[in-house]
Design a protein around this motif. Structure first.
Motif, mmCIF file in Angstrom:
data_model
loop_
_atom_site.group_PDB
_atom_site.id
_atom_site.type_symbol
_atom_site.label_atom_id
_atom_site.label_comp_id
_atom_site.label_asym_id
_atom_site.label_seq_id
_atom_site.Cartn_x
_atom_site.Cartn_y
_atom_site.Cartn_z
ATOM 1 N N ALA A 169 41.962 -38.537 80.197
ATOM 2 C CA ALA A 169 42.541 -37.336 79.589
ATOM 3 C C ALA A 169 42.098 -37.151 78.147
ATOM 4 N N THR A 170 41.659 -38.219 77.506
ATOM 5 C CA THR A 170 41.194 -38.134 76.113
ATOM 6 C C THR A 170 39.674 -38.157 75.995
ATOM 7 N N GLY A 171 38.978 -38.207 77.152
ATOM 8 C CA GLY A 171 37.528 -38.148 77.131
ATOM 9 C C GLY A 171 36.814 -39.478 77.197
ATOM 10 N N ASP A 172 37.539 -40.574 77.412
ATOM 11 C CA ASP A 172 36.877 -41.856 77.599
ATOM 12 C C ASP A 172 36.104 -41.825 78.919
ATOM 13 N N GLU A 231 33.040 -26.469 79.202
ATOM 14 C CA GLU A 231 34.211 -25.862 78.573
ATOM 15 C C GLU A 231 34.531 -26.433 77.199
ATOM 16 N N GLY A 232 33.817 -27.449 76.751
ATOM 17 C CA GLY A 232 34.123 -28.049 75.455
ATOM 18 C C GLY A 232 35.502 -28.668 75.430
ATOM 19 N N ASN A 279 36.579 -35.628 70.140
ATOM 20 C CA ASN A 279 36.039 -36.906 70.596
ATOM 21 C C ASN A 279 34.563 -36.983 70.191
ATOM 22 N N ALA A 280 34.193 -38.028 69.458
ATOM 23 C CA ALA A 280 32.841 -38.154 68.906
ATOM 24 C C ALA A 280 31.770 -38.398 69.962
ATOM 25 N N LEU A 281 32.174 -38.615 71.213
ATOM 26 C CA LEU A 281 31.203 -38.821 72.281
ATOM 27 C C LEU A 281 31.002 -37.573 73.136
ATOM 28 N N TRP A 282 31.562 -36.457 72.699
ATOM 29 C CA TRP A 282 31.414 -35.206 73.432
ATOM 30 C C TRP A 282 30.886 -34.136 72.497
ATOM 31 N N GLY A 305 29.263 -34.995 77.726
ATOM 32 C CA GLY A 305 29.853 -36.255 77.303
ATOM 33 C C GLY A 305 28.771 -37.308 77.416
ATOM 34 N N TRP A 306 28.734 -38.247 76.458
ATOM 35 C CA TRP A 306 27.651 -39.226 76.371
ATOM 36 C C TRP A 306 28.246 -40.633 76.344
#
Length: 210
Positions: free
Chosen positions: A48-51, A138-139, A144-147, A152-153
């Motif tokens: 949910a936080t982009g991990d 959708e951004g 999050n510094a990995l998106w 997402g990276w």
């Protein structure tokens, strides 16, 4: 070899690029389908936080393409196999862009060369790193510094394959994708399965002088 060199290894042999995909709004206007991948958004590997987690079953996915890399002495020193989540190839062929939620995994292995009956041949050896990218039309994770830049990276090393080690995609990932900026940061012209015709395109990095 450091993982940063492995990220940029394709640039050392002059591979890159393809035509940039249109954004989601443009695709909506033309009726293109950005959701035609199996399973939709990959919530199983994106928290949910982009991990981002390394997909457990990616080796069963369709192969997008392969790379071989060479050192200064032209001896093969790396084999890269790129996988794409199911439906990703078909969606790209239909829309000219990867659908929202498409996952790309590049597995990097070492390489060895041997004299065989067919001549000198290079083959993959030990696992080294995995690069994972998730298409985000959708951004979703602006903080999050990995998106960013539509993706997402993530990076995983063989010593701890379940630990994501990249900290900032701009510093740790993006530099090796700059030649492919106009192709949505993916070297799509290096993947024959994505070509609209069975004819090798003139890579845009060559035509642009890069």
């Amino acid at each position: 070899m450091s993982w940063k060199l492995l990220v940029c290894a394709p640039l050392l042999i002059g591979l890159s690029a393809c035509q940039q995909a249109t954004d989601q709004g443009d695709d909506a206007n033309t009726g293109a389908d950005l959701t035609s991948i199996e399973g939709g958004w990959p919530a199983d590997i994106v928290s949910a936080t982009g991990d981002i987690s390394r997909p457990a079953d990616f080796e069963t996915w369709p192969t997008l393409g392969s790379w071989s890399t060479a050192g200064a002495d032209d001896i093969q020193n790396g084999m890269h196999q790129v996988y794409v989540s199911p439906g990703g190839i078909e969606s790209f062929r239909a829309n000219g862009t990867f659908a929202d939620g498409t996952v790309l995994v590049k597995e990097v292995r070492g390489a060895a060369t041997a004299a065989l009956t067919t001549g000198n041949a290079s083959y993959a050896t030990e696992k080294q790193v995995w690069f994972v990218m998730v298409k985000d039309a959708e951004g979703r994770f602006p903080d999050n510094a990995l998106w960013g830049d539509g993706w997402g990276w993530a990076l995983f090393e063989a010593a701890e394959p379940d630990k994501q080690v990249a900290q900032n995609y701009i510093l740790d990932c993006k530099s090796c994708h700059i030649p492919a900026e106009s192709q949505d940061w993916i070297y799509t012209e290096a993947y024959p399965v994505l070509w609209p015709e069975d004819v090798a395109p003139v890579p845009s990095w060559q035509s642009s002088g890069e």
